[in-house]
Design a protein around this motif. Structure first.
Motif, PDB file in Angstrom:
ATOM      1  N   ASN A  86       0.764  -1.118   0.181  1.00 57.46           N
ATOM      2  CA  ASN A  86       0.210   0.053  -0.072  1.00 57.46           C
ATOM      3  C   ASN A  86       0.949   1.279  -0.102  1.00 57.46           C
ATOM      4  O   ASN A  86       0.542   2.197  -0.684  1.00 57.46           O
ATOM      5  CB  ASN A  86      -0.918   0.161   1.241  1.00 57.46           C
ATOM      6  N   PHE A  87       1.843   1.337   0.874  1.00 59.30           N
ATOM      7  CA  PHE A  87       2.775   2.666   0.783  1.00 59.30           C
ATOM      8  C   PHE A  87       3.646   2.821  -0.476  1.00 59.30           C
ATOM      9  O   PHE A  87       3.722   3.972  -0.876  1.00 59.30           O
ATOM     10  CB  PHE A  87       3.570   2.541   2.030  1.00 59.30           C
ATOM     11  N   SER A  88       3.891   1.696  -1.210  1.00 59.81           N
ATOM     12  CA  SER A  88       4.529   1.612  -2.422  1.00 59.81           C
ATOM     13  C   SER A  88       3.514   2.464  -3.609  1.00 59.81           C
ATOM     14  O   SER A  88       4.095   3.262  -4.366  1.00 59.81           O
ATOM     15  CB  SER A  88       5.011   0.223  -2.786  1.00 59.81           C
ATOM     16  N   VAL A  89       2.521   1.946  -3.509  1.00 61.93           N
ATOM     17  CA  VAL A  89       1.292   2.514  -4.252  1.00 61.93           C
ATOM     18  C   VAL A  89       1.058   4.090  -3.782  1.00 61.93           C
ATOM     19  O   VAL A  89       0.899   4.909  -4.625  1.00 61.93           O
ATOM     20  CB  VAL A  89       0.048   1.689  -4.333  1.00 61.93           C
ATOM     21  N   PHE A  90       1.175   4.444  -2.665  1.00 67.33           N
ATOM     22  CA  PHE A  90       0.926   5.818  -2.430  1.00 67.33           C
ATOM     23  C   PHE A  90       2.051   6.840  -2.800  1.00 67.33           C
ATOM     24  O   PHE A  90       1.984   7.605  -2.961  1.00 67.33           O
ATOM     25  CB  PHE A  90       0.631   5.830  -0.683  1.00 67.33           C
ATOM     26  N   ALA A  91       3.375   6.204  -2.809  1.00 68.12           N
ATOM     27  CA  ALA A  91       4.582   6.892  -3.360  1.00 68.12           C
ATOM     28  C   ALA A  91       4.277   7.110  -4.733  1.00 68.12           C
ATOM     29  O   ALA A  91       4.605   8.238  -5.210  1.00 68.12           O
ATOM     30  CB  ALA A  91       5.616   5.847  -3.048  1.00 68.12           C
ATOM     31  N   ILE A  92       3.633   6.240  -5.339  1.00 69.80           N
ATOM     32  CA  ILE A  92       3.505   6.467  -6.979  1.00 69.80           C
ATOM     33  C   ILE A  92       2.317   7.677  -6.866  1.00 69.80           C
ATOM     34  O   ILE A  92       2.142   8.291  -7.724  1.00 69.80           O
ATOM     35  CB  ILE A  92       2.952   5.403  -7.553  1.00 69.80           C
ATOM     36  N   GLY A  93       1.317   7.589  -5.987  1.00 70.35           N
ATOM     37  CA  GLY A  93       0.416   8.475  -5.858  1.00 70.35           C
ATOM     38  C   GLY A  93       0.743   9.903  -5.824  1.00 70.35           C
ATOM     39  O   GLY A  93       0.492  11.035  -6.208  1.00 70.35           O
TER      40      GLY A  93
ATOM     41  N   TRP B 220       3.944  10.755  -6.725  1.00 70.74           N
ATOM     42  CA  TRP B 220       4.626  11.205  -7.956  1.00 70.74           C
ATOM     43  C   TRP B 220       3.697  11.814  -8.834  1.00 70.74           C
ATOM     44  O   TRP B 220       3.709  12.616  -9.635  1.00 70.74           O
ATOM     45  CB  TRP B 220       5.102   9.944  -8.741  1.00 70.74           C
ATOM     46  N   ALA B 221       2.301  11.059  -9.031  1.00 66.84           N
ATOM     47  CA  ALA B 221       1.200  11.613  -9.698  1.00 66.84           C
ATOM     48  C   ALA B 221       0.873  13.054  -9.430  1.00 66.84           C
ATOM     49  O   ALA B 221       0.052  13.750 -10.114  1.00 66.84           O
ATOM     50  CB  ALA B 221      -0.229  10.671  -9.783  1.00 66.84           C
ATOM     51  N   ILE B 222       0.955  13.166  -8.195  1.00 68.54           N
ATOM     52  CA  ILE B 222       0.498  14.609  -7.508  1.00 68.54           C
ATOM     53  C   ILE B 222       1.679  15.604  -8.045  1.00 68.54           C
ATOM     54  O   ILE B 222       0.948  16.808  -8.458  1.00 68.54           O
ATOM     55  CB  ILE B 222       0.192  14.470  -5.942  1.00 68.54           C
ATOM     56  N   ALA B 223       2.990  15.221  -7.994  1.00 71.50           N
ATOM     57  CA  ALA B 223       3.755  16.122  -8.087  1.00 71.50           C
ATOM     58  C   ALA B 223       3.772  16.379  -9.736  1.00 71.50           C
ATOM     59  O   ALA B 223       4.203  17.593  -9.890  1.00 71.50           O
ATOM     60  CB  ALA B 223       5.196  15.485  -7.845  1.00 71.50           C
TER      61      ALA B 223
END
Length: 168
Positions: A35-42, A44-47
């Protein structure tokens, strides 16, 4: 009916908080890593607001976490007798937040998919016999221009009349 605009930051924040609360008592570290790996990608999508790849990877990651969450709950959800009496309330809270996160993920995937389309993502899916794509028959191609039914007459002459004599 118009789809409400949900901010990607709100989706990542809500699922991050629910995942932190879900990891408090009983879920293994693999649940947190996924879950936290996917949130890191999230993040990235925000940035990168114009990146289609970041949103697509976040969307695919959310779908993957739906499956892995179901597997984690099926394997690691303890029988009520194995939870000690002192930690029963913490377990209930943790399990409730993890289940709530799982229930909200399909809705979040829908909103992330809308963001993917807004950023210019194309949603052509081809599984061989099942094809999902946009209906483009209503659009006129700019590559091939249609011939007009009658040839253009640049001198405004009648079609069957003789050409006028030119004076030099």
């Amino acid at each position: 009916m118009e789809i409400p605009a949900i901010n990607l930051k709100a989706i990542v924040l809500v699922h991050w908080l629910l995942t932190v609360w879900g990891c408090m008592a009983w879920l293994p570290t693999s649940y947190a890593w996924v879950n936290f790996s996917v949130f890191a990608i999230g993040v990235w999508a925000i940035a990168q607001r114009d990146s289609i790849d970041a949103v697509l990877m976040f969307l695919v990651g959310m779908f993957v976490t739906i499956v892995t969450d179901i597997v984690h709950f099926g394997i690691f959800y303890p029988i009520h007798d194995f939870v000690p009496e002192s930690g029963r309330n913490v377990f209930r809270f943790s399990a409730g937040m993890a289940i709530l996160s799982l229930l909200l993920k399909p809705v979040s995937c829908f909103f992330v998919y809308q963001m993917y389309r807004e950023r210019g993502g194309d949603y052509n899916v081809n599984f061989g016999f099942i094809t999902v794509s946009r209906d483009r028959e209503a659009y006129q191609s700019i590559d091939q221009q249609e011939e007009p039914p009658t040839p253009a007459n640049p001198f405004n002459q009648a079609q069957d009349s003789k050409p006028a004599v030119r004076a030099y």
